[in-house]
Design a protein around this motif. Structure first.
Motif, PDB file in Angstrom:
ATOM      1  N   PRO A  53      29.312  56.665  42.286  1.00 27.66           N
ATOM      2  CA  PRO A  53      30.575  57.024  41.641  1.00 27.66           C
ATOM      3  C   PRO A  53      31.565  57.620  42.649  1.00 27.66           C
ATOM      4  O   PRO A  53      32.748  57.374  42.563  1.00 27.66           O
ATOM      5  CB  PRO A  53      30.164  58.061  40.597  1.00 27.66           C
ATOM      6  N   GLY A  54      31.054  58.390  43.605  1.00 22.53           N
ATOM      7  CA  GLY A  54      31.864  58.857  44.716  1.00 22.53           C
ATOM      8  C   GLY A  54      32.377  60.274  44.639  1.00 22.53           C
ATOM      9  O   GLY A  54      32.835  60.735  43.611  1.00 22.53           O
ATOM     10  N   GLY A  55      32.254  60.946  45.772  1.00 21.24           N
ATOM     11  CA  GLY A  55      32.894  62.217  45.973  1.00 21.24           C
ATOM     12  C   GLY A  55      32.188  63.462  45.479  1.00 21.24           C
ATOM     13  O   GLY A  55      32.654  64.567  45.734  1.00 21.24           O
ATOM     14  N   LYS A  56      31.088  63.348  44.776  1.00 20.40           N
ATOM     15  CA  LYS A  56      30.419  64.529  44.233  1.00 20.40           C
ATOM     16  C   LYS A  56      29.120  64.804  44.989  1.00 20.40           C
ATOM     17  O   LYS A  56      28.326  63.904  45.227  1.00 20.40           O
ATOM     18  CB  LYS A  56      30.115  64.337  42.752  1.00 20.40           C
ATOM     19  N   ALA A  57      28.931  66.069  45.341  1.00 24.65           N
ATOM     20  CA  ALA A  57      27.738  66.459  46.086  1.00 24.65           C
ATOM     21  C   ALA A  57      26.464  66.107  45.321  1.00 24.65           C
ATOM     22  O   ALA A  57      25.469  65.692  45.929  1.00 24.65           O
ATOM     23  CB  ALA A  57      27.775  67.951  46.393  1.00 24.65           C
ATOM     24  N   ALA A  58      26.485  66.243  44.014  1.00 26.20           N
ATOM     25  CA  ALA A  58      25.300  65.924  43.209  1.00 26.20           C
ATOM     26  C   ALA A  58      24.926  64.446  43.338  1.00 26.20           C
ATOM     27  O   ALA A  58      23.740  64.107  43.372  1.00 26.20           O
ATOM     28  CB  ALA A  58      25.537  66.285  41.748  1.00 26.20           C
ATOM     29  N   ASP A  59      25.930  63.572  43.408  1.00 30.04           N
ATOM     30  CA  ASP A  59      25.656  62.137  43.577  1.00 30.04           C
ATOM     31  C   ASP A  59      24.987  61.868  44.917  1.00 30.04           C
ATOM     32  O   ASP A  59      24.027  61.101  45.009  1.00 30.04           O
ATOM     33  CB  ASP A  59      26.949  61.315  43.481  1.00 30.04           C
ATOM     34  N   TYR A  60      25.493  62.501  45.975  1.00 31.20           N
ATOM     35  CA  TYR A  60      24.901  62.324  47.303  1.00 31.20           C
ATOM     36  C   TYR A  60      23.482  62.867  47.338  1.00 31.20           C
ATOM     37  O   TYR A  60      22.576  62.229  47.863  1.00 31.20           O
ATOM     38  CB  TYR A  60      25.742  63.019  48.377  1.00 31.20           C
ATOM     39  N   ALA A  61      23.286  64.062  46.787  1.00 31.85           N
ATOM     40  CA  ALA A  61      21.957  64.683  46.795  1.00 31.85           C
ATOM     41  C   ALA A  61      20.948  63.829  46.035  1.00 31.85           C
ATOM     42  O   ALA A  61      19.823  63.634  46.507  1.00 31.85           O
ATOM     43  CB  ALA A  61      22.025  66.083  46.200  1.00 31.85           C
ATOM     44  N   THR A  62      21.342  63.317  44.884  1.00 29.22           N
ATOM     45  CA  THR A  62      20.451  62.461  44.102  1.00 29.22           C
ATOM     46  C   THR A  62      20.129  61.186  44.860  1.00 29.22           C
ATOM     47  O   THR A  62      18.972  60.756  44.914  1.00 29.22           O
ATOM     48  CB  THR A  62      21.083  62.126  42.736  1.00 29.22           C
ATOM     49  N   HIS A  63      21.135  60.575  45.474  1.00 29.85           N
ATOM     50  CA  HIS A  63      20.910  59.340  46.224  1.00 29.85           C
ATOM     51  C   HIS A  63      19.950  59.583  47.389  1.00 29.85           C
ATOM     52  O   HIS A  63      18.985  58.829  47.582  1.00 29.85           O
ATOM     53  CB  HIS A  63      22.243  58.774  46.730  1.00 29.85           C
ATOM     54  N   ILE A  64      20.186  60.622  48.152  1.00 32.07           N
ATOM     55  CA  ILE A  64      19.331  60.918  49.306  1.00 32.07           C
ATOM     56  C   ILE A  64      17.906  61.198  48.851  1.00 32.07           C
ATOM     57  O   ILE A  64      16.944  60.675  49.427  1.00 32.07           O
ATOM     58  CB  ILE A  64      19.906  62.096  50.119  1.00 32.07           C
ATOM     59  N   SER A  65      17.744  61.994  47.821  1.00 24.93           N
ATOM     60  CA  SER A  65      16.413  62.309  47.298  1.00 24.93           C
ATOM     61  C   SER A  65      15.695  61.044  46.827  1.00 24.93           C
ATOM     62  O   SER A  65      14.512  60.841  47.132  1.00 24.93           O
ATOM     63  CB  SER A  65      16.534  63.304  46.150  1.00 24.93           C
ATOM     64  N   ASN A  66      16.404  60.191  46.110  1.00 21.10           N
ATOM     65  CA  ASN A  66      15.808  58.940  45.634  1.00 21.10           C
ATOM     66  C   ASN A  66      15.431  58.018  46.785  1.00 21.10           C
ATOM     67  O   ASN A  66      14.397  57.345  46.738  1.00 21.10           O
ATOM     68  CB  ASN A  66      16.755  58.221  44.671  1.00 21.10           C
ATOM     69  N   VAL A  67      16.240  57.987  47.825  1.00 24.86           N
ATOM     70  CA  VAL A  67      15.951  57.134  48.990  1.00 24.86           C
ATOM     71  C   VAL A  67      14.689  57.614  49.699  1.00 24.86           C
ATOM     72  O   VAL A  67      13.827  56.811  50.064  1.00 24.86           O
ATOM     73  CB  VAL A  67      17.158  57.095  49.960  1.00 24.86           C
ATOM     74  N   ILE A  68      14.558  58.921  49.889  1.00 25.13           N
ATOM     75  CA  ILE A  68      13.367  59.466  50.547  1.00 25.13           C
ATOM     76  C   ILE A  68      12.127  59.182  49.706  1.00 25.13           C
ATOM     77  O   ILE A  68      11.087  58.751  50.225  1.00 25.13           O
ATOM     78  CB  ILE A  68      13.524  60.983  50.806  1.00 25.13           C
ATOM     79  N   THR A  69      12.220  59.389  48.409  1.00 28.19           N
ATOM     80  CA  THR A  69      11.100  59.095  47.511  1.00 28.19           C
ATOM     81  C   THR A  69      10.723  57.621  47.590  1.00 28.19           C
ATOM     82  O   THR A  69       9.537  57.272  47.700  1.00 28.19           O
ATOM     83  CB  THR A  69      11.447  59.479  46.057  1.00 28.19           C
ATOM     84  N   ASN A  70      11.718  56.747  47.566  1.00 26.74           N
ATOM     85  CA  ASN A  70      11.459  55.315  47.652  1.00 26.74           C
ATOM     86  C   ASN A  70      10.824  54.939  48.990  1.00 26.74           C
ATOM     87  O   ASN A  70       9.912  54.105  49.043  1.00 26.74           O
ATOM     88  CB  ASN A  70      12.751  54.523  47.431  1.00 26.74           C
ATOM     89  N   ALA A  71      11.283  55.549  50.070  1.00 30.82           N
ATOM     90  CA  ALA A  71      10.716  55.254  51.388  1.00 30.82           C
ATOM     91  C   ALA A  71       9.240  55.634  51.440  1.00 30.82           C
ATOM     92  O   ALA A  71       8.407  54.871  51.940  1.00 30.82           O
ATOM     93  CB  ALA A  71      11.494  55.995  52.474  1.00 30.82           C
ATOM     94  N   VAL A  72       8.905  56.793  50.901  1.00 35.84           N
ATOM     95  CA  VAL A  72       7.511  57.234  50.883  1.00 35.84           C
ATOM     96  C   VAL A  72       6.666  56.304  50.013  1.00 35.84           C
ATOM     97  O   VAL A  72       5.564  55.903  50.396  1.00 35.84           O
ATOM     98  CB  VAL A  72       7.406  58.700  50.400  1.00 35.84           C
ATOM     99  N   GLU A  73       7.187  55.930  48.845  1.00 35.85           N
ATOM    100  CA  GLU A  73       6.456  55.021  47.956  1.00 35.85           C
ATOM    101  C   GLU A  73       6.239  53.656  48.608  1.00 35.85           C
ATOM    102  O   GLU A  73       5.151  53.084  48.500  1.00 35.85           O
ATOM    103  CB  GLU A  73       7.197  54.866  46.631  1.00 35.85           C
ATOM    104  N   CYS A  74       7.250  53.130  49.288  1.00 38.16           N
ATOM    105  CA  CYS A  74       7.103  51.845  49.992  1.00 38.16           C
ATOM    106  C   CYS A  74       6.039  51.940  51.077  1.00 38.16           C
ATOM    107  O   CYS A  74       5.186  51.060  51.206  1.00 38.16           O
ATOM    108  CB  CYS A  74       8.436  51.422  50.615  1.00 38.16           C
ATOM    109  N   TYR A  75       6.094  53.014  51.862  1.00 39.58           N
ATOM    110  CA  TYR A  75       5.131  53.205  52.939  1.00 39.58           C
ATOM    111  C   TYR A  75       3.709  53.301  52.383  1.00 39.58           C
ATOM    112  O   TYR A  75       2.793  52.649  52.883  1.00 39.58           O
ATOM    113  CB  TYR A  75       5.478  54.461  53.737  1.00 39.58           C
ATOM    114  N   CYS A  76       3.542  54.098  51.343  1.00 35.57           N
ATOM    115  CA  CYS A  76       2.212  54.277  50.752  1.00 35.57           C
ATOM    116  C   CYS A  76       1.690  52.978  50.149  1.00 35.57           C
ATOM    117  O   CYS A  76       0.515  52.636  50.312  1.00 35.57           O
ATOM    118  CB  CYS A  76       2.236  55.374  49.693  1.00 35.57           C
TER     119      CYS A  76
END
Length: 84
Positions: A53-76
């Motif tokens: 959606p853009g411009g909100k810290a909560a959007d960035y934080a959620t995206h980054i958290s989801n990306v890290i979770t996804n990276a760990v799940e892919c690796y595992c």
């Protein structure tokens, strides 16, 4: 390919003495894009690019958290399949 790229990035993170996570946001043709990157002593990796959606810290934080979770799940998931 995304799973392999994610697994490669996680392998680099685990093998590195230096890890820096960063994000970059820009608007292109009225779409707000957010990129999540990781820099290690093994190299630079783009973990994800998404329209937000853009411009909100909560959007960035959620995206980054989801990306890290996804990276760990892919690796595992990949590592588990390789070791069975």
């Amino acid at each position: 390919m995304r799973t392999l790229a994610m697994a490669q990035a996680v392998e680099a993170i685990l093998a590195s003495n230096f890890v820096n996570i960063a994000w970059d946001a820009t608007t292109i043709k009225a779409k707000h894009l957010n990129e999540v990157h990781v820099n290690t002593d093994q190299g630079h990796f783009t973990l994800d690019i998404a329209t937000l959606p853009g411009g909100k810290a909560a959007d960035y934080a959620t995206h980054i958290s989801n990306v890290i979770t996804n990276a760990v799940e892919c690796y595992c998931a990949l590592y588990l399949k390789m070791t069975i």
